[in-house]
Design a protein around this motif. Structure first.
Motif, short mmCIF file in Angstrom:
data_model
loop_
_atom_site.label_atom_id
_atom_site.label_comp_id
_atom_site.label_asym_id
_atom_site.label_seq_id
_atom_site.Cartn_x
_atom_site.Cartn_y
_atom_site.Cartn_z
N GLU A 1 -10.32 -63.66 -73.64
CA GLU A 1 -11.26 -63.11 -74.62
C GLU A 1 -10.70 -61.92 -75.40
O GLU A 1 -11.29 -61.48 -76.38
CB GLU A 1 -12.59 -62.74 -73.92
CG GLU A 1 -12.51 -61.63 -72.89
CD GLU A 1 -11.86 -62.05 -71.56
OE1 GLU A 1 -11.73 -61.18 -70.69
OE2 GLU A 1 -11.45 -63.23 -71.40
N MET A 2 -9.55 -61.38 -74.99
CA MET A 2 -9.02 -60.19 -75.64
C MET A 2 -8.11 -60.54 -76.80
O MET A 2 -7.44 -61.57 -76.78
CB MET A 2 -8.19 -59.36 -74.65
CG MET A 2 -8.84 -59.06 -73.33
SD MET A 2 -9.76 -57.53 -73.32
CE MET A 2 -8.46 -56.34 -73.49
N GLU A 3 -8.11 -59.67 -77.82
CA GLU A 3 -7.21 -59.89 -78.95
C GLU A 3 -6.17 -58.79 -79.07
O GLU A 3 -5.17 -58.94 -79.76
CB GLU A 3 -8.02 -59.98 -80.25
CG GLU A 3 -8.91 -61.21 -80.24
CD GLU A 3 -9.50 -61.51 -81.60
OE1 GLU A 3 -9.71 -60.56 -82.38
OE2 GLU A 3 -9.76 -62.69 -81.86
N LEU A 4 -6.45 -57.66 -78.40
CA LEU A 4 -5.53 -56.53 -78.50
C LEU A 4 -5.43 -55.82 -77.15
O LEU A 4 -6.43 -55.56 -76.50
CB LEU A 4 -6.05 -55.53 -79.56
CG LEU A 4 -5.34 -54.19 -79.63
CD1 LEU A 4 -3.92 -54.34 -80.15
CD2 LEU A 4 -6.11 -53.21 -80.51
N LEU A 5 -4.22 -55.57 -76.76
CA LEU A 5 -3.98 -54.71 -75.59
C LEU A 5 -3.16 -53.54 -76.12
O LEU A 5 -2.08 -53.72 -76.67
CB LEU A 5 -3.21 -55.46 -74.50
CG LEU A 5 -3.94 -56.61 -73.78
CD1 LEU A 5 -2.99 -57.41 -72.91
CD2 LEU A 5 -5.09 -56.05 -72.94
N ASN A 6 -3.72 -52.34 -75.98
CA ASN A 6 -3.04 -51.17 -76.54
C ASN A 6 -1.88 -50.71 -75.68
O ASN A 6 -1.90 -50.87 -74.46
CB ASN A 6 -4.04 -50.01 -76.65
CG ASN A 6 -5.02 -50.24 -77.78
OD1 ASN A 6 -4.62 -50.52 -78.91
ND2 ASN A 6 -6.30 -50.16 -77.47
N LYS A 7 -0.90 -50.14 -76.36
CA LYS A 7 0.21 -49.48 -75.67
C LYS A 7 -0.35 -48.54 -74.61
O LYS A 7 -1.33 -47.83 -74.87
CB LYS A 7 1.02 -48.69 -76.71
CG LYS A 7 2.15 -47.90 -76.13
CD LYS A 7 2.93 -47.19 -77.21
CE LYS A 7 3.96 -46.28 -76.56
NZ LYS A 7 4.80 -45.61 -77.52
N GLY A 8 0.20 -48.55 -73.42
CA GLY A 8 -0.27 -47.66 -72.36
C GLY A 8 -1.30 -48.30 -71.43
O GLY A 8 -1.57 -47.79 -70.35
N THR A 9 -1.89 -49.43 -71.87
CA THR A 9 -2.87 -50.11 -71.02
C THR A 9 -2.18 -50.63 -69.77
O THR A 9 -1.03 -51.08 -69.83
CB THR A 9 -3.46 -51.35 -71.75
OG1 THR A 9 -3.82 -50.97 -73.05
CG2 THR A 9 -4.65 -51.94 -71.01
N LYS A 10 -2.89 -50.61 -68.65
CA LYS A 10 -2.33 -51.23 -67.44
C LYS A 10 -2.69 -52.70 -67.45
O LYS A 10 -3.86 -53.08 -67.50
CB LYS A 10 -2.91 -50.55 -66.18
CG LYS A 10 -2.21 -49.26 -65.88
CD LYS A 10 -2.05 -49.04 -64.38
CE LYS A 10 -1.02 -47.98 -64.09
NZ LYS A 10 -0.94 -47.67 -62.66
N VAL A 11 -1.67 -53.54 -67.45
CA VAL A 11 -1.91 -54.98 -67.55
C VAL A 11 -1.47 -55.68 -66.26
O VAL A 11 -0.65 -55.18 -65.50
CB VAL A 11 -1.15 -55.60 -68.76
CG1 VAL A 11 -1.77 -55.13 -70.05
CG2 VAL A 11 0.35 -55.27 -68.71
N LYS A 12 -2.06 -56.86 -66.09
CA LYS A 12 -1.77 -57.69 -64.91
C LYS A 12 -0.45 -58.43 -65.14
O LYS A 12 -0.26 -59.04 -66.20
CB LYS A 12 -2.89 -58.72 -64.82
CG LYS A 12 -3.42 -58.98 -63.45
CD LYS A 12 -4.69 -59.84 -63.55
CE LYS A 12 -4.49 -61.11 -62.75
NZ LYS A 12 -5.70 -61.92 -62.69
N VAL A 13 0.42 -58.36 -64.16
CA VAL A 13 1.76 -58.92 -64.31
C VAL A 13 2.12 -59.73 -63.05
O VAL A 13 1.76 -59.35 -61.95
CB VAL A 13 2.77 -57.75 -64.49
CG1 VAL A 13 4.18 -58.18 -64.19
CG2 VAL A 13 2.68 -57.18 -65.90
N GLU A 14 2.78 -60.85 -63.26
CA GLU A 14 3.28 -61.64 -62.12
C GLU A 14 4.78 -61.84 -62.27
O GLU A 14 5.25 -62.24 -63.34
CB GLU A 14 2.56 -62.99 -62.10
CG GLU A 14 2.93 -63.85 -60.89
CD GLU A 14 2.26 -65.23 -60.95
OE1 GLU A 14 1.15 -65.37 -61.52
OE2 GLU A 14 2.87 -66.17 -60.43
N LEU A 15 5.50 -61.59 -61.21
CA LEU A 15 6.95 -61.77 -61.26
C LEU A 15 7.29 -63.26 -61.32
O LEU A 15 6.61 -64.08 -60.71
CB LEU A 15 7.63 -61.17 -60.03
CG LEU A 15 7.59 -59.64 -59.93
CD1 LEU A 15 8.20 -59.17 -58.63
CD2 LEU A 15 8.33 -59.00 -61.11
#
Ligand code: AMP
Ligand code: MG
Length: 406
Positions: free
Chosen positions: A390-404
């Motif tokens: 549902e998101m269109e923008l993730l701002n610089k500095g946001t903590k995002v979910k990451v998978e190796l």
């Protein structure tokens, strides 16, 4: 057109339709990379006997209780016990024996003083430290008692597991069999890499990415070759795949193009469609169906999409077949190094590079080349960012979910 299936639902549907195959007994030396299909109970205490954890001297505590640098205490050296020996010696007060790491502790000994805290003078040992009961002693059964459950069924057989099985002297184990996986790539434009390429043609890379991803799981792909966008050719090759494999992967020809016949052929061969098209990027055209216990995946032809859908859906299914109990990827949170935008109303798996700053914080940046035909962006990547549907923008500095990823 029908609504797109959300990724989490698609994954659930795949796993819900996935069954384990058979169990087989394999030699310990071939067991790496399988999942155990039996509990392993300790067939003896571990350690098997009480032994020394250091090179040093066995003592009774009282004999050296006042020893220190300024007040060394001397005891006569009565002999030596090496690893592999089994000494019937009984340690008496006022004497010591040299003992080596791994050697059984004889009766009467209360602890081992490390060689580093002693000096030798002829047949005498000078102790410069006191000791506590049990110092540098490994006790029989302190890790496992005979009969304990040592390794649970469905455990992945890592080098440590192989080692522990060997420690128990176990030479054969029951494991879940790996599935047979067949790969068919489709498209009139595809050429095998050993052939000359003409204008308008491209080399097939999907067989190589998919078979390599399988090889990482120690599965040799059944190579069904390249099919033309031709119903007869597809029918022939897909039929072979359904007969020869437990899991069939067909790349390309599954989208909405005029010559995308793969789904028609699945229908004709009575593959039961579970879903087609996912709200995920890359990977929208993905198809999943079953025929009996067999799993059938139609993967998008675009090289990145094909590999990514493999890791998002096919790999978890294969792991379940192989005996893994839960699909639970390790998710990290990392700070975005730049803004991230998208227009799609799909969950995007952004190929990215995870970094660690000097103070240990995780940061992440998207790699160059995010289009689903650009494998280069995947070459640079070591992780995927989950860019929510549902998101269109993730701002610089946001903590995002990451998978190796690997
Ligand atoms: P398709 O899913 O068949 O519409 O293909 C989508 C895109 O992926 C097209 O640009 C194809 O040329 C490309 N493609 C399909 N199969 C392969 C393959 N095996 N290797 C490399 N590219 C492919
Ligand atoms: Mg095609």
């Amino acid at each position: 057109m029908a609504k797109l299936t959300e990724y989490t639902e698609a994954l659930q549907l795949v796993l819900a339709n996935t069954r384990k195959i058979k169990t087989i007994a394999v030699d310990l030396s071939d067991s790496l990379g399988y999942f155990l299909a039996q509990n392993i109970f300790a067939n003896s205490d571990l350690p098997r006997f009480t032994s020394s954890a250091a090179d040093g001297y066995i003592v009774k505590m009282d004999d050296v209780k006042d020893a220190n640098e300024d007040n060394p205490i001397t005891l006569p050296l009565k002999g030596e016990i090496k690893a592999g020996d089994f000494s019937k010696v009984k340690l008496k007060r006022g004497e010591t024996y040299r003992i080596l790491t791994g050697a059984p502790i004889p009766q009467g000994a209360e602890s081992v003083v490390m060689k580093e805290f002693t000096n030798q003078n002829g047949d005498k040992i000078i102790f410069k430290t006191s000791t506590k009961h049990g110092d540098n002693v490994r006790y029989k059964g302190e890790e496992f008692k005979k009969g304990d459950k040592a390794i649970a069924t469905n455990t992945f057989i890592s080098p440590a597991v192989v080692g522990l099985l060997a420690t128990f002297g176990i030479r054969k184990v029951k494991v879940f069999q790996k599935p047979k996986v067949a790969v068919l790539v489709t498209g009139n434009e595809l050429v095998q890499i050993d052939k000359k390429i003409k204008p308008g043609q491209i080399y097939d890379s999907n067989f190589y990415t998919l078979s390599s991803a399988l090889k990482e799981m120690d599965i040799d792909a059944i190579n069904l070759g390249i099919a033309k966008d031709d119903k007869n050719d597809l029918l022939k090759k897909i039929s072979v795949g359904l007969e020869s494999a437990d899991i069939l992967l067909v790349s390309g020809g599954i989208s909405v193009g005029e010559y995308d016949y793969v789904q028609d052929i699945f229908d004709e061969l009575r593959v039961k469609k579970i879903f087609w098209r996912i709200a995920m990027k890359p990977g929208k055209p993905t198809y999943f169906g079953v025929k009996g216990k067999k799993l059938v995946f139609g993967l998008p032809g675009n090289p990145v999409a094909s590999l990514l859908v493999f890791s998002r859906l096919v790999e978890p299914a294969i792991q379940k077949v192989m005996g893994k109990l839960e699909h639970k990827p390790i998710i990290l949170f990392a700070r975005l190094e730049h803004d991230l935008k998208k227009r799609s109303k799909r969950l995007e798996f952004v190929r990215a590079k995870l970094n660690t700053t000097e103070n240990g914080e995780l940061t992440v940046s998207a790699t160059k080349g995010q289009d689903s035909h650009m494998l280069g962006g995947m070459v640079e990547a070591n992780c995927l960012i989950y860019f929510p549907m549902e998101m269109e923008l993730l701002n610089k500095g946001t903590k995002v979910k990451v998978e190796l990823i690997h």
